[in-house]
Design an enzyme around this catalytic site. Sequence first.
Site, PDB file in Angstrom:
ATOM      1  N   ALA A   1       0.832  -1.209   0.000  1.00  0.00           N
ATOM      2  CA  ALA A   1       0.000   0.000   0.000  1.00  0.00           C
ATOM      3  C   ALA A   1       0.862   1.253   0.000  1.00  0.00           C
ATOM      4  O   ALA A   1       1.120   1.862   1.051  1.00  0.00           O
ATOM      5  CB  ALA A   1      -0.941  -0.016   1.195  1.00  0.00           C
ATOM      6  N   LEU A   2       1.303   1.643  -1.185  1.00  0.00           N
ATOM      7  CA  LEU A   2       2.147   2.825  -1.348  1.00  0.00           C
ATOM      8  C   LEU A   2       1.396   3.965  -2.044  1.00  0.00           C
ATOM      9  O   LEU A   2       1.420   5.101  -1.597  1.00  0.00           O
ATOM     10  CB  LEU A   2       3.405   2.464  -2.153  1.00  0.00           C
TER      11      LEU A   2
ATOM     12  N   ILE B   1      -4.608  -0.271  -5.284  1.00  0.00           N
ATOM     13  CA  ILE B   1      -3.793  -1.287  -4.615  1.00  0.00           C
ATOM     14  C   ILE B   1      -4.265  -2.684  -5.013  1.00  0.00           C
ATOM     15  O   ILE B   1      -5.397  -3.093  -4.698  1.00  0.00           O
ATOM     16  CB  ILE B   1      -3.858  -1.126  -3.082  1.00  0.00           C
TER      17      ILE B   1
ATOM     18  N   GLY C   1      -7.776  -8.798 -37.240  1.00  0.00           N
ATOM     19  CA  GLY C   1      -8.760  -8.038 -37.995  1.00  0.00           C
ATOM     20  C   GLY C   1      -9.980  -7.703 -37.146  1.00  0.00           C
ATOM     21  O   GLY C   1      -9.880  -7.473 -35.942  1.00  0.00           O
TER      22      GLY C   1
ATOM     23  N   GLU D   1       4.215   0.162 -11.259  1.00  0.00           N
ATOM     24  CA  GLU D   1       5.648  -0.011 -10.958  1.00  0.00           C
ATOM     25  C   GLU D   1       6.479   1.050 -11.670  1.00  0.00           C
ATOM     26  O   GLU D   1       7.613   0.808 -12.085  1.00  0.00           O
ATOM     27  CB  GLU D   1       6.152  -1.415 -11.351  1.00  0.00           C
TER      28      GLU D   1
ATOM     29  N   THR E   1       5.548   4.590 -14.311  1.00  0.00           N
ATOM     30  CA  THR E   1       5.129   4.773 -15.700  1.00  0.00           C
ATOM     31  C   THR E   1       6.342   4.764 -16.629  1.00  0.00           C
ATOM     32  O   THR E   1       7.483   4.950 -16.197  1.00  0.00           O
ATOM     33  CB  THR E   1       4.393   6.111 -15.878  1.00  0.00           C
TER      34      THR E   1
END
Length: 388
Positions: free
Chosen positions: A123-124, A156, A340, A364, A366
């Site tokens: 959880a960053l 998260i 297609g 992780e 951009t």
Amino acid sequence: MIRDREKFQAMLAEVRRFIHGECLPLEEQVDRDDLIPEPVVQRMREIGLFGHSIPEAFGGAGLTTEELTLVNLEVSQVATAFRARFGGNTGIASESLVVDGTPEQQRRYLPRLASGELTGCFALTEPEAGSDATAQKTVAVRDGDSFVITGQKCFITNAPIANLFTVFARTDPNAKGAAGISAFLVERGAPGLSTSQPYRKMGQHGSPVGEIRLEGVRVPASAIVGGVEGQGFRTAMKTLNKQRINLAALCIGPAIRLVEEMARQAQSRRQFGQPIGDFQLVQQMIAESNTEVHAARALVLEAARKRDEGIDVTMEASMCKLFASEMCGRVADRAVQVFGGSGFIAGNVAERFYRDVRLFRLYEGTSQIHLVNIAKRTLALAAQGAAR
């Protein structure tokens, strides 16, 4: 570094049988239902997928970076949700404990993460702390022998189903940037902790992603990862360094699968009375895709081997993640083109992977953040050379 080639090949064969024999037939169902069946999750536990990178002393396989790269090339050749279910435990959600956890924290949590008893999450990210991960608004205020955590996390992976949360919060309000951020281990059930329902997403259906709310969550000071305040961001970067190599490998697996699907489609689909694979512009898309797959695989394996040798691969990890994720997006786009009109119809393998792999270029770090990282490190190395 492959430690025991015969033993590793046997494990890789078991993973391959599970992925292709038990997961691949369920791809459409998982995409439709947004859920991985529990019997499949139990099989993941039984064959040890939750603990691949966790040390053997704690019930995992203790795979080296190269070994884990080769496993990730296999597990990502089916819908990305399958790997995401166990990937946190054997990657980002356990690595902070592996690299910086206290002995007591490692004994308490790593065996349960390795077995799949617990599902972990990292959880960053916050609404205003994504690419700028140091802009943490979540705070942890000391109160005697405890800390009280207040804040919100978003995007998260596995938050809606996790039992163990590695939560990053600012413990020193006067410190700027990375300084003053600590990592805490918080268990589900802690008063004040809640999670949202899973988001509705463009792709990666079956992999629950959501928000975490922390409203005065009280944890003991012993919940700080490593037991030292202010080291959380350093822990996060150590974790992400390895995870970016893992993720790069996870970008290559879908591209391998799509090259195979493109070749199969080019042989079976006919236009102007002949297989479309006879047309050179279709051949060009397949040839470019296969070449880029091999280039990415070589780059990632080289970085993995360097890391196993103890070499600093911070720049190489960014290169791997950047190149592999962008490559995978290009291959997915070409696959839709080869298929297609049918490649634009729901339930089609090209359409499904096209949606699933778009996220690789965002999380992780951009692509733009990795370009900045690579440029800064390249210039710094050049300056060091000039100084000598």
